[in-house]
Design a protein around this motif. Structure first.
Motif, mmCIF file in Angstrom:
data_model
loop_
_atom_site.group_PDB
_atom_site.id
_atom_site.type_symbol
_atom_site.label_atom_id
_atom_site.label_comp_id
_atom_site.label_asym_id
_atom_site.label_seq_id
_atom_site.Cartn_x
_atom_site.Cartn_y
_atom_site.Cartn_z
ATOM 1 N N GLY A 116 -4.870 9.092 -1.122
ATOM 2 C CA GLY A 116 -5.365 8.667 0.102
ATOM 3 C C GLY A 116 -4.399 7.624 0.705
ATOM 4 N N ILE A 117 -4.980 6.363 1.156
ATOM 5 C CA ILE A 117 -4.267 5.384 1.656
ATOM 6 C C ILE A 117 -3.816 4.429 0.513
ATOM 7 N N PRO A 118 -2.579 4.315 0.589
ATOM 8 C CA PRO A 118 -1.824 3.312 -0.740
ATOM 9 C C PRO A 118 -2.494 1.930 -0.640
ATOM 10 N N GLU A 175 12.129 2.705 -3.214
ATOM 11 C CA GLU A 175 13.455 2.399 -2.230
ATOM 12 C C GLU A 175 12.905 2.406 -0.924
ATOM 13 N N GLY A 176 13.607 1.740 -0.095
ATOM 14 C CA GLY A 176 13.543 1.738 1.386
ATOM 15 C C GLY A 176 14.555 1.206 2.102
ATOM 16 N N PHE A 177 14.587 1.036 3.512
ATOM 17 C CA PHE A 177 15.667 0.272 4.132
ATOM 18 C C PHE A 177 15.412 -1.242 3.784
ATOM 19 N N GLY A 178 16.795 -1.805 3.695
ATOM 20 C CA GLY A 178 16.941 -3.124 3.399
ATOM 21 C C GLY A 178 18.231 -3.888 3.929
ATOM 22 N N VAL A 179 18.241 -5.066 4.093
ATOM 23 C CA VAL A 179 19.350 -5.935 4.209
ATOM 24 C C VAL A 179 19.883 -6.212 2.833
ATOM 25 N N LEU A 229 11.906 13.894 3.266
ATOM 26 C CA LEU A 229 12.415 12.998 2.216
ATOM 27 C C LEU A 229 11.871 13.100 0.818
ATOM 28 N N PRO A 230 12.459 13.050 -0.311
ATOM 29 C CA PRO A 230 11.954 13.510 -1.563
ATOM 30 C C PRO A 230 10.742 12.507 -1.974
ATOM 31 N N MET A 287 6.920 5.584 4.348
ATOM 32 C CA MET A 287 6.986 5.410 2.882
ATOM 33 C C MET A 287 5.755 6.157 2.275
ATOM 34 N N ARG A 288 4.689 6.063 2.678
ATOM 35 C CA ARG A 288 3.472 6.686 2.157
ATOM 36 C C ARG A 288 3.894 8.090 2.044
#
Lengths: 351, 351
Positions: free
Chosen positions: A22-24, A83-87, A73-74, A61-62
Motif C-alpha cells: 500500500g502506502i510506503p 536510488e533516485g535523483f541526486g546532486v 522503471l524497474p 519512487m513508490r
C-alpha cells in the motif's frame, strides 16, 4: 606495476527491506551501516565515484517499491540500496568526461558514496555565479520543475486569461505550475492539505486563491466557489476524489494534465474510483497522462526560462530539507501523508 | 378574405411521462392518441409541416430524459412529445426553402406529423439515384455515422497498422468505426453483448476478431488475448469496466476516444467507478471526450467519403428497424439493454 593506495571508507546506505503493498512507510526502508567503498574508480571501468550531496524524494519512487515489472522503471531490489535523483560531487573518475570536483545531477544511490557510470541519466551542473542553491537542481531546475514546465506548456496548451486549478499546489511540481500559470496571465487556484500550505500559496507563491481540501466537506462545492464559470485547465497531482470533483467542473474543451496520483484514494486498493469521467463527453474534455522524460528536447529551454525567472525574482521555490541520510526513509514516506512543505530533499553532505 | 380548408388529422405522439432516474424503460414513455394537427403551415410563421417517416433511437436521448439542465441539450418536458433525429417529408410549407415533397433530416418530433422551423438543425436530403435507403440518413450517413467518422479521424489520429479496439462494436457508431479502421489498414477487434453480434462483427462487418463480453469473466485477460502487444486506439462506447480494462492494456501514447458510456455500470449510480486511470500516466495515454457537432465542417467530406465507400461495396451497415410509432418506447429502452442489433430505427411511415 605500482600499487596505488585506495582510501576505503564506510558507506551508509538506505535499503528497501521488502516490496510494499500500500502506502510506503518509514519502516519499509532501513539505514544500513557497516559497508565500505573504495574511493577510487577502477581502471578501465569508465566509472566514477561520487560523494552524494542532496537526494530527491519523489512520489514516483513508490512505483519502484512494488513488485511490478511492467512499468517504465524497474522495481528496486529488496535488500539493496535504493536510488533516485541526486546532486553529487565527483571524487575520482575513470571517465574523461567527469573530473574530480565536477558537480553532477542525475540518478544516484541512496548512500553516501556511489560508483556511477555515465550511462546513468546524468548531467553536469555548470556552476556559474548565479547563487542558485545546489539542491534546486533536484526541484526547481530538476525533474519536478521540468515536470511542471513540460506538463503546463506541452500538455495543457494554456491561453492567457484561462482558469487554472492545481492540486498538491505547494508541492514540488504544483508550486511551479501555479507560478508559471500566473506569469502566463491565468487565474490560478491551488488546493493543499494544511492551512500553512494555503497561506504559502496565497502569500508567498502568488496564487489568486487557495483552499485546504481537508476542511472541505464537498470538493465539488469548493471548486464551484472558486470557479463559478468552470475550470479551463486542471493540473492533477493527486487523482482520486479531487479529480472526480474537477471532472464535474470543467469548462467546454478543458484540459486535464494527469501528472501524479498521490492521494490516499489513488494509492489504496479500496478506492471508490473515478465516477465522473462521463462528463468529459459533453464538455469535450481531454485528459492526458505524461512523463517529463518525453520532452527532454525542451529541457535546455526550460533551464534558460526558469533560471531567468528565478534570477529576476519572478518566481520563488519552497524546499523542505532534512539533514542526514538517516532521515531519508521518513522524508520519503512523509510525501504520502503530505508531511512535506514544498519540495522534499535530503541533505547527505553539504559539500 | 378567402377561407382555406385545412385538413385536420389525428397526430399520434410519444410523450415522456416523467423524468427518469436510472435506466430508461418502456413505461417511462407513453404513446398518446387523440390529439390532432392541421396539415397547413400557418401563413407568416416561416414554418412547415412534415410527415415523419423514420425516427432515430440514440443513447444520448437518455440525457434529455433526466431533470438535469446543465448539459448541452435541454431535457424533454414531461407530458410533452419527445424529439430526436428523424427523416421526414414536407407536406406544406411557409418557408420558401422547403417545398412539399422535400425530404429533410434533422431534429423532429416523436409523432406522426410535426410543425418545424428551419432554425431546427435540418438538412435537405438530395435524392440522387444512389439507392441509399432513406433511413440510412439517421445511421450510416447521419449522426451515428458522423460520430464514428469524426471520432475516428479527428480524435484517434489513426495510423496504418495500429491496433484498434471498439466496444459496442455492432452498434450504430461502432460498426462504422471498425470498418473505417479496417479501410485505414488497422488491426481491429470489437466487443459486443451476444454471440449473434460477434458473428456479425467477424463475418459481415470484417473485424479481425470479436468477443462476447458477457462470456468473459476477466475483461483484462480477454483484451490481453486479443492485444498481446497492447491497444493503440480504444474507441469507447460503453465506459465502465470495459474502459477500466482497456486502461490496463493501452500501448504507450495510446488514445481513447470517449464517445458514449452506455454500459449499465456507467448508467447506474452504484457504479464502482474507473480504477485504472493511473495507468494513463506511465503509458502517456490521452483520453478525449467529443461531440460530433463540433466537427460539422467535415460533414460534407464525411458524406462524400462514406457514400463512396458504401456505393463501392467497401462498407455495409446493419439496421434494426421496428415498424410503427407504438414500438418507439420499447425500441429506445432496448438500447440500454443491448437488445438492438445494429442501428435502431423506428419506421413511422414508409412515405
Amino acid at each position: 606495476m605500482e600499487e596505488e593506495e585506495v582510501s576505503v571508507v564506510e558507506n551508509k546506505k538506505v535499503i528497501l527491506k521488502k516490496y510494499v503493498d500500500g502506502i510506503p512507510t518509514e519502516t519499509d526502508m532501513e539505514v544500513k551501516l557497516g559497508e565500505t567503498i573504495g574511493l577510487k574508480a577502477p581502471k578501465g571501468s569508465s566509472c566514477f565515484i561520487v560523494k552524494n550531496l542532496y537526494l530527491s524524494c519523489d512520489p514516483y519512487m513508490r512505483g519502484r517499491m512494488r513488485d511490478f515489472h511492467g512499468s517504465y522503471l524497474p522495481p528496486f531490489v529488496p535488500g539493496q540500496r535504493m536510488e533516485g535523483f541526486g546532486v553529487a560531487k565527483v571524487i575520482d573518475s575513470d571517465d574523461s568526461n567527469y573530473k574530480p570536483g565536477d558537480i553532477i545531477c542525475g540518478i544516484t544511490g541512496w548512500e553516501e558514496y556511489s560508483l556511477l557510470h555515465s550511462s546513468n541519466e546524468l548531467r553536469k551542473i555548470q556552476l556559474d555565479d548565479d547563487d542558485i542553491p545546489l539542491s534546486y537542481h533536484l526541484g526547481l531546475l530538476g525533474m519536478a520543475g521540468f515536470t511542471a514546465y513540460a506538463g503546463f506548456y506541452e500538455i495543457c496548451s494554456p491561453k492567457k486569461g484561462e482558469c487554472v486549478f492545481v492540486s498538491a499546489a505547494s508541492g514540488a511540481v504544483g508550486q511551479l505550475v501555479g507560478q508559471l500559470a500566473k506569469l502566463h496571465g491565468c487565474y490560478v487556484v491551488g488546493s493543499a492539505g494544511s492551512n500553512q500550505k494555503v497561506d504559502l500559496l496565497k502569500n508567498k507563491l502568488g496564487f489568486d486563491e487557495a483552499f485546504n481540501y481537508k476542511e472541505e466537506t464537498d470538493l465539488d462545492a469548493a471548486l464551484k466557489r472558486y470557479f463559478p464559470e468552470g475550470i479551463s485547465i486542471y493540473f492533477d497531482n493527486v487523482g482520486g476524489s479531487m479529480l472526480d470533483a474537477a471532472l464535474l467542473n470543467m469548462k467546454v474543451r478543458g484540459r486535464i494534465a494527469l501528472c501524479g496520483m498521490v492521494s490516499l484514494q489513488s494509492l489504496s486498493s479500496s478506492s471508490q474510483g473515478i465516477n465522473n469521467l462521463y462528463n468529459a463527453i459533453p464538455k469535450r474534455v481531454r485528459l492526458e497522462g505524461f512523463l517529463q522524460s518525453d520532452y527532454l528536447h525542451v529541457f535546455p529551454q526550460f533551464l534558460q526560462h526558469v533560471k531567468g525567472y528565478y534570477k529576476d525574482g519572478k518566481i520563488v521555490y519552497i524546499e523542505d530539507m532534512c539533514e542526514g541520510l538517516e532521515l531519508a526513509p521518513a522524508a520519503l514516506a512523509g510525501l504520502f501523508s503530505g508531511k512535506n512543505v514544498g519540495k522534499q530533499v535530503v541533505c547527505v553532505a553539504k559539500e
